[in-house]
Design a protein around this motif. Structure first.
Motif, PDB file in Angstrom:
ATOM      1  N   TYR A 107      10.289   4.650   3.120  1.00  0.00           N
ATOM      2  CA  TYR A 107       9.821   6.156   2.636  1.00  0.00           C
ATOM      3  C   TYR A 107      10.796   7.044   1.842  1.00  0.00           C
ATOM      4  N   LEU A 113       5.908   9.685   0.948  1.00  0.00           N
ATOM      5  CA  LEU A 113       5.426   8.659   0.536  1.00  0.00           C
ATOM      6  C   LEU A 113       5.951   7.434   1.187  1.00  0.00           C
ATOM      7  N   ARG A 114       4.938   6.641   1.866  1.00  0.00           N
ATOM      8  CA  ARG A 114       5.294   5.705   2.576  1.00  0.00           C
ATOM      9  C   ARG A 114       4.868   4.234   1.536  1.00  0.00           C
ATOM     10  N   ALA A 132      -3.524  12.180   5.878  1.00  0.00           N
ATOM     11  CA  ALA A 132      -3.025  11.117   5.141  1.00  0.00           C
ATOM     12  C   ALA A 132      -4.050  10.150   4.240  1.00  0.00           C
ATOM     13  N   TRP A 133      -3.670   9.732   3.253  1.00  0.00           N
ATOM     14  CA  TRP A 133      -4.447   8.777   2.391  1.00  0.00           C
ATOM     15  C   TRP A 133      -3.808   7.666   1.937  1.00  0.00           C
ATOM     16  N   SER A 134      -4.510   6.574   1.438  1.00  0.00           N
ATOM     17  CA  SER A 134      -3.468   5.375   0.931  1.00  0.00           C
ATOM     18  C   SER A 134      -4.360   4.578  -0.084  1.00  0.00           C
ATOM     19  N   TYR A 155       1.289  11.479   2.282  1.00  0.00           N
ATOM     20  CA  TYR A 155       1.230  12.596   3.474  1.00  0.00           C
ATOM     21  C   TYR A 155       1.385  13.675   2.835  1.00  0.00           C
ATOM     22  N   ARG A 202       0.816  -1.240   0.055  1.00  0.00           N
ATOM     23  CA  ARG A 202       0.037   0.040   0.142  1.00  0.00           C
ATOM     24  C   ARG A 202       0.816   1.200   0.188  1.00  0.00           C
ATOM     25  N   LEU A 203       0.337   2.275  -0.651  1.00  0.00           N
ATOM     26  CA  LEU A 203       0.998   3.353  -0.589  1.00  0.00           C
ATOM     27  C   LEU A 203       0.357   4.279   0.113  1.00  0.00           C
ATOM     28  N   ARG A 204       0.792   5.099   1.177  1.00  0.00           N
ATOM     29  CA  ARG A 204       0.341   5.979   2.063  1.00  0.00           C
ATOM     30  C   ARG A 204       1.034   7.684   1.625  1.00  0.00           C
ATOM     31  N   THR A 240      -3.954   0.858  -2.678  1.00  0.00           N
ATOM     32  CA  THR A 240      -3.273  -0.324  -2.929  1.00  0.00           C
ATOM     33  C   THR A 240      -2.611  -0.096  -4.151  1.00  0.00           C
TER      34      THR A 240
END
Length: 143
Positions: free
Chosen positions: A137, A122-123, A93-95, A87, A83-85, A97
């Motif tokens: 990150y 980006l996480r 924050a939003w994420s 910020y 998943r990409l989270r 798949t």
């Protein structure tokens, strides 16, 4: 290794493990190779990054409301899709798949939201095939 080698081309691959076979801590590692014939010497340096994912972004200086493509290459086999989270300054924050593109390669295109300028974080995270949580990150200036 410090061992003498015959003249000619040689290639080395590092598996991210130390001399005892344990995975090294995350970070940037440097290798230095020196070749000599007894009279002349040449030295070559290279770096390797040990991390869960290598994260590449289509634009290294993205703007708010811009579409960017994020590609993540996993260092090891995963049990779940990453998943990409995202910020962004001043908003929650939003994420999303990511989608599998190739063996250990995942990609997603997202449109950044309207937010303040600052640092985009980006996480990329996933569970590896050993059941351990992995994450990396990437930080970019957001204008």
């Amino acid at each position: 290794t410090g061992e003498a080698l015959a003249a000619g081309a040689h290639a080395f691959t590092w598996n991210g493990r130390d001399d005892a076979g344990a995975m090294v801590p995350r970070g940037t590692y440097r290798t230095v190779v020196t070749a000599t014939d007894g009279t002349y010497s040449a030295t070559q340096k290279a770096t390797a990054v040990a991390d869960a994912f290598r994260i590449a972004v289509s634009d290294s200086t993205p703007g708010r409301r811009q579409r960017i493509t994020v590609t993540a290459t996993s260092a090891e086999k995963l049990d779940r899709t990453p998943r990409l989270r995202v910020y962004q300054p001043g908003i929650a924050a939003w994420s999303v798949t990511m989608r599998k593109i190739d063996t250990r390669v995942y990609r997603i295109t997202v449109t950044l939201k309207s937010s303040k300028t600052g640092t985009l974080k980006l996480r990329v995270s996933a569970i590896d095939d050993g059941g351990r949580a992995q994450a990396s990150y990437r930080y970019l200036p957001l204008h």
